[in-house]
Scaffold this motif. Structure first.
Motif, PDB file in Angstrom:
ATOM      1  N   LEU A   6      18.855 -42.305 -15.396  1.00  0.00           N
ATOM      2  CA  LEU A   6      19.369 -43.562 -14.875  1.00  0.00           C
ATOM      3  C   LEU A   6      20.510 -44.074 -15.733  1.00  0.00           C
ATOM      4  CD1 LEU A   6      16.012 -45.331 -14.012  1.00  0.00           C
ATOM      5  CD2 LEU A   6      17.554 -44.142 -12.476  1.00  0.00           C
ATOM      6  N   ILE A   7      20.364 -43.994 -17.036  1.00  0.00           N
ATOM      7  CA  ILE A   7      21.415 -44.458 -17.934  1.00  0.00           C
ATOM      8  C   ILE A   7      22.661 -43.607 -17.763  1.00  0.00           C
ATOM      9  CG2 ILE A   7      22.066 -44.719 -20.367  1.00  0.00           C
ATOM     10  CD1 ILE A   7      19.035 -45.307 -20.857  1.00  0.00           C
ATOM     11  N   ALA A   8      22.492 -42.291 -17.719  1.00  0.00           N
ATOM     12  CA  ALA A   8      23.640 -41.402 -17.550  1.00  0.00           C
ATOM     13  C   ALA A   8      24.310 -41.624 -16.212  1.00  0.00           C
ATOM     14  CB  ALA A   8      23.201 -39.943 -17.690  1.00  0.00           C
ATOM     15  N   SER A   9      23.537 -41.865 -15.181  1.00  0.00           N
ATOM     16  CA  SER A   9      24.114 -42.096 -13.861  1.00  0.00           C
ATOM     17  C   SER A   9      24.905 -43.383 -13.812  1.00  0.00           C
ATOM     18  CB  SER A   9      23.007 -42.148 -12.805  1.00  0.00           C
ATOM     19  OG  SER A   9      22.396 -40.896 -12.693  1.00  0.00           O
ATOM     20  N   LEU A  10      24.460 -44.384 -14.533  1.00  0.00           N
ATOM     21  CA  LEU A  10      25.187 -45.646 -14.567  1.00  0.00           C
ATOM     22  C   LEU A  10      26.468 -45.537 -15.380  1.00  0.00           C
ATOM     23  CD1 LEU A  10      22.222 -48.128 -15.061  1.00  0.00           C
ATOM     24  CD2 LEU A  10      23.610 -47.831 -13.008  1.00  0.00           C
ATOM     25  N   MET A  11      26.447 -44.729 -16.433  1.00  0.00           N
ATOM     26  CA  MET A  11      27.595 -44.617 -17.316  1.00  0.00           C
ATOM     27  C   MET A  11      28.636 -43.643 -16.807  1.00  0.00           C
ATOM     28  SD  MET A  11      25.624 -44.731 -20.980  1.00  0.00           S
ATOM     29  CE  MET A  11      26.991 -43.958 -21.788  1.00  0.00           C
ATOM     30  N   GLY A  41      27.510 -23.559 -19.055  1.00  0.00           N
ATOM     31  CA  GLY A  41      26.569 -23.750 -20.143  1.00  0.00           C
ATOM     32  C   GLY A  41      25.683 -24.979 -20.017  1.00  0.00           C
ATOM     33  N   ARG A  42      25.739 -25.652 -18.882  1.00  0.00           N
ATOM     34  CA  ARG A  42      24.927 -26.849 -18.659  1.00  0.00           C
ATOM     35  C   ARG A  42      23.863 -26.544 -17.617  1.00  0.00           C
ATOM     36  NH1 ARG A  42      29.426 -31.050 -17.126  1.00  0.00           N
ATOM     37  NH2 ARG A  42      27.713 -32.519 -17.074  1.00  0.00           N
ATOM     38  N   LYS A  43      22.649 -27.043 -17.846  1.00  0.00           N
ATOM     39  CA  LYS A  43      21.553 -26.815 -16.902  1.00  0.00           C
ATOM     40  C   LYS A  43      21.820 -27.566 -15.604  1.00  0.00           C
ATOM     41  CE  LYS A  43      18.178 -25.937 -20.443  1.00  0.00           C
ATOM     42  NZ  LYS A  43      16.894 -26.273 -21.030  1.00  0.00           N
ATOM     43  N   VAL A  44      21.366 -26.974 -14.502  1.00  0.00           N
ATOM     44  CA  VAL A  44      21.583 -27.528 -13.163  1.00  0.00           C
ATOM     45  C   VAL A  44      20.256 -27.517 -12.419  1.00  0.00           C
ATOM     46  CG1 VAL A  44      22.766 -27.148 -10.957  1.00  0.00           C
ATOM     47  CG2 VAL A  44      23.976 -26.743 -13.093  1.00  0.00           C
ATOM     48  N   TRP A  45      20.033 -28.556 -11.610  1.00  0.00           N
ATOM     49  CA  TRP A  45      18.849 -28.658 -10.771  1.00  0.00           C
ATOM     50  C   TRP A  45      19.271 -29.049  -9.365  1.00  0.00           C
ATOM     51  CZ3 TRP A  45      19.391 -30.902 -15.556  1.00  0.00           C
ATOM     52  CH2 TRP A  45      18.559 -30.416 -16.570  1.00  0.00           C
ATOM     53  N   LYS A  46      18.455 -28.662  -8.386  1.00  0.00           N
ATOM     54  CA  LYS A  46      18.700 -29.028  -6.996  1.00  0.00           C
ATOM     55  C   LYS A  46      17.534 -29.873  -6.505  1.00  0.00           C
ATOM     56  CE  LYS A  46      19.362 -27.188  -2.363  1.00  0.00           C
ATOM     57  NZ  LYS A  46      19.352 -25.986  -1.530  1.00  0.00           N
ATOM     58  N   ILE A  53      23.184 -32.221 -12.965  1.00  0.00           N
ATOM     59  CA  ILE A  53      23.736 -31.373 -14.022  1.00  0.00           C
ATOM     60  C   ILE A  53      23.515 -32.055 -15.362  1.00  0.00           C
ATOM     61  CG2 ILE A  53      26.078 -32.317 -13.769  1.00  0.00           C
ATOM     62  CD1 ILE A  53      27.013 -29.326 -14.384  1.00  0.00           C
ATOM     63  N   GLN A  54      23.148 -31.253 -16.341  1.00  0.00           N
ATOM     64  CA  GLN A  54      22.878 -31.747 -17.686  1.00  0.00           C
ATOM     65  C   GLN A  54      24.105 -32.515 -18.178  1.00  0.00           C
ATOM     66  OE1 GLN A  54      22.201 -28.511 -20.376  1.00  0.00           O
ATOM     67  NE2 GLN A  54      21.113 -29.783 -21.852  1.00  0.00           N
ATOM     68  N   SER A  55      23.871 -33.711 -18.672  1.00  0.00           N
ATOM     69  CA  SER A  55      24.956 -34.576 -19.137  1.00  0.00           C
ATOM     70  C   SER A  55      25.577 -34.046 -20.417  1.00  0.00           C
ATOM     71  CB  SER A  55      24.438 -35.992 -19.398  1.00  0.00           C
ATOM     72  OG  SER A  55      24.004 -36.582 -18.219  1.00  0.00           O
ATOM     73  N   TYR A  56      26.794 -34.485 -20.654  1.00  0.00           N
ATOM     74  CA  TYR A  56      27.440 -34.246 -21.934  1.00  0.00           C
ATOM     75  C   TYR A  56      27.150 -35.419 -22.845  1.00  0.00           C
ATOM     76  CZ  TYR A  56      30.423 -30.286 -20.623  1.00  0.00           C
ATOM     77  OH  TYR A  56      30.893 -29.060 -20.253  1.00  0.00           O
ATOM     78  N   VAL A  57      27.068 -35.143 -24.135  1.00  0.00           N
ATOM     79  CA  VAL A  57      27.029 -36.195 -25.136  1.00  0.00           C
ATOM     80  C   VAL A  57      28.493 -36.566 -25.344  1.00  0.00           C
ATOM     81  CG1 VAL A  57      26.454 -36.749 -27.535  1.00  0.00           C
ATOM     82  CG2 VAL A  57      24.977 -35.243 -26.211  1.00  0.00           C
ATOM     83  N   PHE A  58      28.813 -37.817 -25.224  1.00  0.00           N
ATOM     84  CA  PHE A  58      30.208 -38.227 -25.208  1.00  0.00           C
ATOM     85  C   PHE A  58      30.961 -37.969 -26.513  1.00  0.00           C
ATOM     86  CE2 PHE A  58      28.205 -40.877 -21.920  1.00  0.00           C
ATOM     87  CZ  PHE A  58      28.937 -40.421 -20.839  1.00  0.00           C
ATOM     88  N   GLU A  66      17.808 -31.861 -22.074  1.00  0.00           N
ATOM     89  CA  GLU A  66      17.678 -31.531 -20.656  1.00  0.00           C
ATOM     90  C   GLU A  66      17.124 -32.656 -19.796  1.00  0.00           C
ATOM     91  OE1 GLU A  66      13.742 -29.022 -19.911  1.00  0.00           O
ATOM     92  OE2 GLU A  66      15.124 -28.057 -21.303  1.00  0.00           O
ATOM     93  N   ASP A  67      16.649 -33.724 -20.404  1.00  0.00           N
ATOM     94  CA  ASP A  67      16.160 -34.828 -19.588  1.00  0.00           C
ATOM     95  C   ASP A  67      17.245 -35.878 -19.331  1.00  0.00           C
ATOM     96  OD1 ASP A  67      16.147 -35.724 -22.185  1.00  0.00           O
ATOM     97  OD2 ASP A  67      14.294 -36.867 -21.990  1.00  0.00           O
ATOM     98  N   VAL A  68      18.482 -35.567 -19.698  1.00  0.00           N
ATOM     99  CA  VAL A  68      19.612 -36.446 -19.416  1.00  0.00           C
ATOM    100  C   VAL A  68      20.537 -35.695 -18.463  1.00  0.00           C
ATOM    101  CG1 VAL A  68      21.516 -37.765 -20.383  1.00  0.00           C
ATOM    102  CG2 VAL A  68      19.428 -37.462 -21.715  1.00  0.00           C
ATOM    103  N   ALA A  69      20.632 -36.185 -17.239  1.00  0.00           N
ATOM    104  CA  ALA A  69      21.417 -35.487 -16.226  1.00  0.00           C
ATOM    105  C   ALA A  69      22.212 -36.471 -15.382  1.00  0.00           C
ATOM    106  CB  ALA A  69      20.494 -34.660 -15.328  1.00  0.00           C
ATOM    107  N   ASP A  70      23.279 -35.972 -14.798  1.00  0.00           N
ATOM    108  CA  ASP A  70      24.105 -36.751 -13.882  1.00  0.00           C
ATOM    109  C   ASP A  70      23.826 -36.283 -12.463  1.00  0.00           C
ATOM    110  OD1 ASP A  70      25.598 -38.188 -15.913  1.00  0.00           O
ATOM    111  OD2 ASP A  70      26.624 -36.298 -16.316  1.00  0.00           O
ATOM    112  N   ALA A  71      23.740 -37.226 -11.550  1.00  0.00           N
ATOM    113  CA  ALA A  71      23.564 -36.884 -10.138  1.00  0.00           C
ATOM    114  C   ALA A  71      24.903 -36.446  -9.569  1.00  0.00           C
ATOM    115  CB  ALA A  71      23.030 -38.089  -9.375  1.00  0.00           C
ATOM    116  N   VAL A  72      24.893 -35.361  -8.806  1.00  0.00           N
ATOM    117  CA  VAL A  72      26.080 -34.871  -8.116  1.00  0.00           C
ATOM    118  C   VAL A  72      25.760 -34.950  -6.630  1.00  0.00           C
ATOM    119  CG1 VAL A  72      27.624 -32.909  -7.789  1.00  0.00           C
ATOM    120  CG2 VAL A  72      26.628 -33.346 -10.046  1.00  0.00           C
ATOM    121  N   LEU A  73      26.295 -35.953  -5.996  1.00  0.00           N
ATOM    122  CA  LEU A  73      26.013 -36.201  -4.584  1.00  0.00           C
ATOM    123  C   LEU A  73      27.037 -35.482  -3.718  1.00  0.00           C
ATOM    124  CD1 LEU A  73      25.390 -39.888  -5.341  1.00  0.00           C
ATOM    125  CD2 LEU A  73      23.645 -38.333  -4.507  1.00  0.00           C
TER     126      LEU A  73
END
Length: 101
Positions: A6-11, A41-46, A53-58, A66-73
């Protein structure tokens, strides 16, 4: 546990949430998503609603935990981007792995 999604998706600027899916729905979708092949090199889920997709650390652009991911709609991305996720997840339908594992 997956509150970081949720945090990654908001940011993340590319993770705009459509009016058809709430953050709670995306969170639940991610928790039951199927693991796919990695992209760059980033984990992906469907999931049923989106790809994740696994988020990047900024700070240094390294992959986050792996528990930080961005939604790809699909409706918010180009055909080329969606096709890349479809290809990464083509084998995932039979694997049975979930994001939690």
């Amino acid at each position: 546990m997956f509150t970081a999604l949720l945090i990654a998706s908001l940011m993340a600027p590319s993770a705009a949430v459509p009016t058809s899916a709430t953050m709670e729905e995306l969170q639940a979708d991610f928790e039951t998503a199927v693991a796919c092949n990695q992209i760059d090199g980033r984990k992906v889920w469907k999931g049923q609603l989106a790809y994740y997709i696994q988020s990047y650390v900024f700070e240094d652009q390294a992959a986050a935990s792996e528990d930080v991911a961005d939604a790809v709609l699909p409706e918010d991305n180009t055909e080329e981007t969606v096709r890349e996720f479809e290809e990464a997840c083509a084998v995932a339908d039979s694997s049975g792995s979930h994001a939690q594992k």
